[in-house]
Each structure stands twice: as structure tokens, then as C-alpha cells.
Design a protein around this motif. Structure first.
Motif, PDB file in Angstrom:
ATOM      1  N   GLU A 162       3.188  -2.861 -20.717  1.00  0.00           N
ATOM      2  CA  GLU A 162       2.516  -1.593 -20.990  1.00  0.00           C
ATOM      3  C   GLU A 162       2.095  -0.962 -19.664  1.00  0.00           C
ATOM      4  N   VAL A 163       2.682   0.191 -19.355  1.00  0.00           N
ATOM      5  CA  VAL A 163       2.343   0.883 -18.107  1.00  0.00           C
ATOM      6  C   VAL A 163       1.520   2.141 -18.348  1.00  0.00           C
ATOM      7  N   GLY A 164       1.453   2.594 -19.596  1.00  0.00           N
ATOM      8  CA  GLY A 164       0.669   3.786 -19.896  1.00  0.00           C
ATOM      9  C   GLY A 164       0.268   3.811 -21.350  1.00  0.00           C
ATOM     10  N   ASN A 165      -0.821   4.511 -21.647  1.00  0.00           N
ATOM     11  CA  ASN A 165      -1.240   4.688 -23.036  1.00  0.00           C
ATOM     12  C   ASN A 165      -1.977   6.005 -23.191  1.00  0.00           C
ATOM     13  N   SER A 218      -1.110  -0.109 -10.405  1.00  0.00           N
ATOM     14  CA  SER A 218      -0.654  -1.387  -9.862  1.00  0.00           C
ATOM     15  C   SER A 218       0.298  -2.090 -10.830  1.00  0.00           C
ATOM     16  N   ARG A 219       0.053  -1.954 -12.130  1.00  0.00           N
ATOM     17  CA  ARG A 219       0.952  -2.577 -13.107  1.00  0.00           C
ATOM     18  C   ARG A 219       2.343  -1.931 -13.069  1.00  0.00           C
ATOM     19  N   SER A 220       2.401  -0.636 -12.764  1.00  0.00           N
ATOM     20  CA  SER A 220       3.697   0.036 -12.665  1.00  0.00           C
ATOM     21  C   SER A 220       4.538  -0.567 -11.546  1.00  0.00           C
ATOM     22  N   ILE A 221       3.876  -0.969 -10.455  1.00  0.00           N
ATOM     23  CA  ILE A 221       4.603  -1.617  -9.351  1.00  0.00           C
ATOM     24  C   ILE A 221       5.293  -2.873  -9.861  1.00  0.00           C
ATOM     25  N   SER A 222       4.543  -3.680 -10.584  1.00  0.00           N
ATOM     26  CA  SER A 222       5.087  -4.915 -11.135  1.00  0.00           C
ATOM     27  C   SER A 222       6.254  -4.628 -12.078  1.00  0.00           C
ATOM     28  N   ALA A 223       6.104  -3.613 -12.928  1.00  0.00           N
ATOM     29  CA  ALA A 223       7.152  -3.282 -13.895  1.00  0.00           C
ATOM     30  C   ALA A 223       8.422  -2.810 -13.197  1.00  0.00           C
ATOM     31  N   ILE A 224       8.272  -2.007 -12.150  1.00  0.00           N
ATOM     32  CA  ILE A 224       9.435  -1.512 -11.408  1.00  0.00           C
ATOM     33  C   ILE A 224      10.215  -2.682 -10.813  1.00  0.00           C
ATOM     34  N   GLN A 254       0.836  -1.199   0.000  1.00  0.00           N
ATOM     35  CA  GLN A 254       0.000   0.000   0.000  1.00  0.00           C
ATOM     36  C   GLN A 254       0.874   1.254   0.000  1.00  0.00           C
ATOM     37  N   LYS A 255       1.995   1.203   0.729  1.00  0.00           N
ATOM     38  CA  LYS A 255       2.889   2.361   0.762  1.00  0.00           C
ATOM     39  C   LYS A 255       3.502   2.616  -0.611  1.00  0.00           C
ATOM     40  N   VAL A 256       3.933   1.550  -1.282  1.00  0.00           N
ATOM     41  CA  VAL A 256       4.478   1.708  -2.631  1.00  0.00           C
ATOM     42  C   VAL A 256       3.406   2.271  -3.570  1.00  0.00           C
ATOM     43  N   LYS A 257       2.211   1.706  -3.479  1.00  0.00           N
ATOM     44  CA  LYS A 257       1.113   2.166  -4.334  1.00  0.00           C
ATOM     45  C   LYS A 257       0.829   3.647  -4.098  1.00  0.00           C
ATOM     46  N   ASN A 258       0.809   4.062  -2.834  1.00  0.00           N
ATOM     47  CA  ASN A 258       0.533   5.467  -2.515  1.00  0.00           C
ATOM     48  C   ASN A 258       1.614   6.395  -3.059  1.00  0.00           C
ATOM     49  N   LYS A 259       2.865   5.927  -3.027  1.00  0.00           N
ATOM     50  CA  LYS A 259       3.939   6.774  -3.546  1.00  0.00           C
ATOM     51  C   LYS A 259       3.836   6.930  -5.059  1.00  0.00           C
ATOM     52  N   ASP A 308       9.710   8.788 -15.461  1.00  0.00           N
ATOM     53  CA  ASP A 308      11.101   9.095 -15.116  1.00  0.00           C
ATOM     54  C   ASP A 308      11.280   9.111 -13.603  1.00  0.00           C
ATOM     55  N   LYS A 309      10.337   9.715 -12.902  1.00  0.00           N
ATOM     56  CA  LYS A 309      10.449   9.807 -11.444  1.00  0.00           C
ATOM     57  C   LYS A 309      10.311   8.435 -10.789  1.00  0.00           C
ATOM     58  N   MET A 310       9.566   7.536 -11.411  1.00  0.00           N
ATOM     59  CA  MET A 310       9.461   6.170 -10.882  1.00  0.00           C
ATOM     60  C   MET A 310      10.743   5.383 -11.106  1.00  0.00           C
ATOM     61  N   GLY A 311      11.622   5.907 -11.961  1.00  0.00           N
ATOM     62  CA  GLY A 311      12.868   5.206 -12.241  1.00  0.00           C
ATOM     63  C   GLY A 311      12.740   4.112 -13.271  1.00  0.00           C
ATOM     64  N   LEU A 312      11.690   4.153 -14.099  1.00  0.00           N
ATOM     65  CA  LEU A 312      11.469   3.100 -15.083  1.00  0.00           C
ATOM     66  C   LEU A 312      12.309   3.313 -16.337  1.00  0.00           C
ATOM     67  N   ASP A 313      12.758   2.208 -16.922  1.00  0.00           N
ATOM     68  CA  ASP A 313      13.393   2.209 -18.231  1.00  0.00           C
ATOM     69  C   ASP A 313      12.286   1.851 -19.228  1.00  0.00           C
ATOM     70  N   TYR A 314      11.919   2.783 -20.089  1.00  0.00           N
ATOM     71  CA  TYR A 314      10.744   2.567 -20.945  1.00  0.00           C
ATOM     72  C   TYR A 314      10.969   3.141 -22.332  1.00  0.00           C
ATOM     73  N   LYS A 315      10.122   2.700 -23.259  1.00  0.00           N
ATOM     74  CA  LYS A 315      10.091   3.250 -24.607  1.00  0.00           C
ATOM     75  C   LYS A 315       8.665   3.712 -24.920  1.00  0.00           C
ATOM     76  N   ILE A 316       8.560   4.774 -25.709  1.00  0.00           N
ATOM     77  CA  ILE A 316       7.262   5.267 -26.162  1.00  0.00           C
ATOM     78  C   ILE A 316       7.072   4.770 -27.585  1.00  0.00           C
ATOM     79  N   VAL A 317       6.009   3.999 -27.814  1.00  0.00           N
ATOM     80  CA  VAL A 317       5.826   3.348 -29.108  1.00  0.00           C
ATOM     81  C   VAL A 317       4.436   3.632 -29.667  1.00  0.00           C
TER      82      VAL A 317
END
Length: 570
Positions: free
Chosen positions: A406-409, A445-451, A47-52, A186-195
Motif C-alpha cells: 500500500e503506497v497511498g490511500n 519512504s514506502r514508495s521507495i521500497s515499492a519501486i 536522500q536524493k531518491v526521497k527528494n525526487k 505513474d510518474k514514479m513508474g509504479l505498476d499499481y492497482k486502485i482497490v
């Protein structure tokens, strides 16, 4: 927070149904717990990770002119009927009835709900542009829930919707959300591509996906190293190389007991790229035959987009139906002689001379068949799946592939929902116009998994500071030692005063248990209080480097404070 008063039921063994690192570690580390298939609860750490992550997303959205609201997860059937998606969204939609037999959906998305919300009060161009967002649970009855919270039936999502008066305004709103997403990920620290992505059931003219790179990701993307080109496998195109030669005479040849492209290619000693294979389908109970090159795979997303149908509307044709329509057993279907049925021909087939095709006669094929001369069909620009090594369609380079989550669209919807739900405004000339809309989603929640998929080792998770459940952790080796307890408490209180989110492990546990838990849950900065406490000396280390340094307690406190502040300022 004192760990002796905290709820953190870590596990030593991986859950038996977990396939990915993130699923295993989030369960073992006491971040999540499974309630049922595809349904998860978040424990205190989770829950703390999710809130952040929520805070990061909110800051990005608020900073890019989006306004937070909240709508009910219960959505009336009526608005979905107006958009035409009540029947077409598919079996993933949870549908329920109240005691009066009125039907509702548990919201899988909210284009209809947000359009209906503003339609009676957003009525003038002077009120535009407007962008509203919410962070609420979404529900989809996944056929195969998997990978823990990465693909679950109940998930937390940030969805936003923009309303503009014209296409130029939509493009500006689209870019604002693009920029907000870059800031958030970027703030989450993810390595991502925009496609570039497929608009799918959402509709609209353009979409992009934010893909967190991960070997265990379900999605595949294609990109070139020397350009900005990047697209999902559902959208990627490649430059097809024509096969041009003098036309030869059509010839029927016997091919006994060989049905696959590989078998026929070997039997005839003709390469598979000189074949035109037929994919036999039933689409809404209508037979459709799709002709593509023998060495290529049909791209289902492109086919669905062309036919304007949903995934559940399409299925493979059974052998009995194939034989009834073509007169031949499965494996010998070809476009010559097919009558009163719909035949789709990928454009590439028109650029290959003298192809091998099924003859609609068991144990027979045609060689030297040519489009227009020998067979016809509805030519479709692109129905093929790209492969690594293909030349990009814009010829900017060779395609490379990678897997990701996929974390965003973001979607440019246009007027699909405003027109169907009769959501209009008056323009500068007093003329009624439909809103030009955009839709924008982030999987919280998917971003948590990706991180986690990008940040772990054999011992556990390595959280980036911005999303870690705690920024620092103090471990007291022996709580029965007065010096250790005194020093641990002093450091704990000092860090709290300086605004550090700190966890104090003061449990009655063996040192090994404490160290294993500390590594597993992955808190970035660690101070260990042990036998040197009487001299105010502690062990300082980071979760990422795992290098232990013996230093004075004051220096350890300074290291934690400066490191955390530096991390969060990035």
C-alpha cells in the motif's frame, strides 16, 4: 557530483535481518542505514531518491488545488481525546510527557491536528473548498517492524485533508486527489492497482487504496479481469452459493478425540462446507462467539468494523474460559444452548441447510442443525474472507488475487472529526454546519521500497529515471590515464551544462569494484571511459538492457540527454 568526494559506503553482503529484495538492496547500495529496530537513516543516495519522490508528489498535489503547510509532529492529547482516539488508536501510538506532565502523541496521522488548525479561522462557506497537505514524519510503534523502510516506526508521509460544505463537494475533492495520485504514481513508474479499502480506525464512509504490485507485499488484493472491481482482502466480498435441501432432524453424534474441522469432516464423511464453525473471542473482556462456514476464514477487519472496536481490543478466548462458558473443551463449541452471551452469525450460515456444529459437549457434535429452527444469533451481512476462485459479489467475474504494498490511500471521512472537534462553518443561510472532510495519504519512504521491489535483478536496483538518485553515471576505468581523465571530465561537464544529474566515478578503485557498485546502485544511463579515450570513443549502456555499445563521446552525450528528457516527459 564526483564519487571521490561522495559518501557511498556500499556493502558486498546482504544485511542478516533483511527479508525482501528492497531491504537488502537499499542497505547494500548505501541508500539507508538501520539505527535501531524499525528506525532508519537515509544516506546521500537515499536522500536524493526521497527528494525526487517528494518533488513528484508536490507537483501532483499543487496541480490539483492542494496547498502545502507543515504541522508539528507533537500533538496535544486534548485533541485526540475529543476525537475519541487517544484510547482507541492503540499501542501503536507513541505517547510522551513534557516536564509539566502534559501528554502528547508523536503524530501517527493528522486528522485531529488539521481539523484543530483550521476550526477557528475557516468559518464561512465562501472559504470552501479547501485542501491542505504536508510532508512530515509520522511515528507508529509497530509491533513487528519489518522489510526495512516498508514497515518502520518512523516514516515519511504526505497527508492531505479536504474541507467541503457538502457531500457533493467532498466527492469532487476525492476525485481530485484520485487524479493527483494517478499522476504521481505513474510518474514514479509504479505498476499499481486502485482497490476499495477498509476505513478502519480512520472512520468514514468510503476509502480506496493504491497498491503497488509486489510478490513480497504484505497486503492481498482481489480483482476480476473483465471489470473494474478490485478490493483489499479486508474489504473484498464474494457471491455465496446457498446449500439448499430438505430439512432433516437434528441429531447428536459422538465424535471422540476429533476437534478440528478437517478431523470431524473426515470422521463424519461430511464436506467442510456443510459445517458451521465457531470462533471463540474476547472483545473488550466480553465473550463473543462468531459462527461462520467451516471452509471459510473469519475476516478480522470486517469483524472490527462491525463491532466498532480496534485490533488491540480483540483476542482469542483461552481454553479455560471456553470450558467455563460452554461446558465443553475447546473444539466443541456450538451455537445451540449458548445463553447470556453474544453470538454473531454470518449471513451465509442462514443459507446452508443441515449443518454440522459443535454440541457444547466434549466429544460430541450436532448434525442437521439449521438456523432459526435450532439456534439463533445476531446475523451479520458479511464476516468472511474471500478466496481466489470465488465469484465476485457483483458477479462480474471470478476473483483473482495478488500481493502488493500500500503506497497511498484516500478516505471520505464525512463529519467524524469536524463534529468531535467542533469545527463548524456558516452556510449560505447563516446556519452552522460541520465540515465534510476527506483524508489522503501517500507513503513517501514506502514508495521507495515499492519501486525497488518492482525494479531489480541479481546485480542490483534498476531505477526509473524519474526517481533515480542520478540520471547518468560516467565511470573512468583508470584515473592515472590522462586521456581517460580528460575525456571523462569533458563528458561530465557537458552533461552538467545540459541539466543532466550526473555522477562521475573518479575513485582510486579497481574496475570490477566500480562496475559492481554501478550495477548495484542502478543509475539508468552509463558511459564508460576506458582504453579508447585517446580516440574519443566510449562505451555506452543502460542499466536495464546492459548492452554495451562503443560510440563517439558526442553521440554518447546526445544519447543520454535525449533519453533522459524522453523519460522525464512521459
Amino acid at each position: 557530483m564526483r564519487l571521490s568526494k561522495y559518501y557511498m559506503p556500499t556493502l558486498r553482503e546482504d544485511p542478516v535481518d533483511a527479508e525482501t529484495a528492497s531491504h537488502k538492496l537499499l542497505v547494500r547500495g548505501a541508500f539507508i542505514r538501520k539505527q535501531a529496530s524499525g528506525i532508519y537513516s537515509f544516506l546521500p543516495l537515499g536522500q536524493k531518491v526521497k527528494n525526487k519522490i517528494i518533488d513528484i508528489v508536490k507537483e501532483a498535489m499543487d496541480g490539483h488545488d492542494s496547498i502545502e503547510i507543515s504541522t508539528s509532529i507533537l500533538q496535544d492529547k486534548e485533541i485526540w481525546e475529543k476525537s475519541g482516539r487517544w484510547d482507541t488508536f492503540g499501542p501503536e501510538m507513541f505517547k510522551i510527557k513534557d516536564r509539566n506532565e502534559r501528554e502528547y502523541a508523536l503524530g501517527p496521522t493528522a486528522e485531529e491536528a488539521l481539523t484543530d488548525l483550521v476550526k477557528n479561522e475557516l468559518n464561512s462557506y465562501k472559504q470552501l473548498p479547501l485542501n491542505l497537505y504536508q510532508i512530515v514524519d509520522k511515528f507508529r510503534d509497530e509491533k513487528r517492524p519489518r522489510f526495512g523502510i516498508n514497515r518502520s516506526r518512523d516514516f515519511l508521509m504526505k497527508d492531505a485533508y479536504s474541507f467541503d460544505k457538502d457531500q457533493k463537494g467532498l466527492e469532487e475533492s476525492y476525485q481530485l486527489m484520485w487524479d493527483a495520485y494517478v499522476e504521481a504514481f505513474d510518474k514514479m513508474g509504479l505498476d499499481y492497482k486502485i482497490v476499495e479499502g477498509d476505513t478502519g480506525s480512520m472512520g468514514g464512509r468510503m476509502s480506496h487504496e493504491f497498491i503497488a504490485l509486489a510478490e513480497t507485499g504484505e497486503g492481498v488484493i482481489f480483482f476480476t479481469e473483465n471489470s473494474d472491481y478490485a478490493a483489499t482482502d479486508e474489504k473484498a466480498r464474494f457471491k455465496f452459493e446457498p446449500i439448499v435441501e430438505d430439512l432433516k432432524e437434528l441429531e447428536l453424534v459422538e465424535t471422540p478425540n476429533v476437534t478440528t474441522i478437517e478431523e470431524v469432516s473426515e470422521f463424519l464423511a461430511i464436506p467442510s462446507n456443510k459445517f458451521a464453525k465457531v470462533v471463540d473471542l474476547m472483545v473488550k473482556n466480553e465473550p463473543i462467539f462468531v459462527v461462520i462456514p467451516g471452509d471459510r476464514e473469519l475476516n478480522e477487519a470486517k469483524l472490527l468494523s462491525y463491532l466498532k472496536v480496534a485490533e488491540h481490543d480483540i483476542e482469542m478466548m483461552d481454553d479455560e474460559t471456553i470450558e467455563k462458558i460452554t461446558g465443553a473443551k475447546a473444539g466443541f463449541t456450538g451455537p445451540i444452548g449458548l445463553e447470556d452471551v453474544r453470538v454473531l452469525v454470518d449471513e451465509s450460515i442462514t443459507k446452508i441447510n443441515n449443518v454440522v456444529i459443535g454440541a457444547n459437549k466434549t466429544d460430541h457434535h450436532y448434525i442437521n442443525a439449521n438456523f432459526a429452527r435450532d439456534f439463533e444469533g445476531e446475523v451479520v451481512e458479511d464476516l468472511l474472507t474471500a478466496k481466489e476462485g470465488d465469484m465476485a459479489y457483483d458477479e462480474t467475474g471470478i476473483l483473482k488475487s495478488a500481493r502488493g504494498i500500500e503506497v497511498g490511500n484516500i478516505f471520505q471521512l464525512g463529519t467524524k472529526y469536524s463534529e468531535s472537534l467542533e469545527a463548524y462553518f456558516l452556510d449560505e443561510n447563516g446556519k452552522q454546519q460541520p465540515f465534510i472532510m476527506g483524508s489522503y495519504g501517500i507513503g513517501i519512504s514506502r514508495s521507495i521500497s515499492a519501486i525497488v521491489e518492482q525494479n531489480y535483478d541479481e546485480k542490483g536496483i534498476i531505477w526509473p529515471t524519474s526517481v533515480a538518485p542520478f540520471e547518468a553515471m560516467i565511470t573512468i576505468i583508470n584515473i592515472n590515464d590522462e586521456n581517460q581523465m580528460r575525456l571523462g571530465e569533458e563528458i561530465y561537464q557537458e552533461l552538467r551544462k545540459k541539466g543532466i544529474d550526473v555522477l562521475l566515478d573518479d575513485r582510486k578503485e579497481r574496475a570490477g569494484v566500480k562496475f559492481n557498485d554501478r550495477d548495484l546502485i542502478g543509475i539508468p544511463y552509463r558511459i564508460t571511459v576506458g582504453k579508447d579515450a585517446k580516440d574519443n570513443v566510449v562505451e555506452y549502456s543502460t542499466r536495464k538492457e546492459m548492452q554495451i555499445e562503443k560510440i563517439d563521446k558526442s553521440k554518447a552525450i546526445e544519447e543520454v540527454i535525449s533519453s533522459v528528457r524522453e523519460d522525464l516527459a512521459r
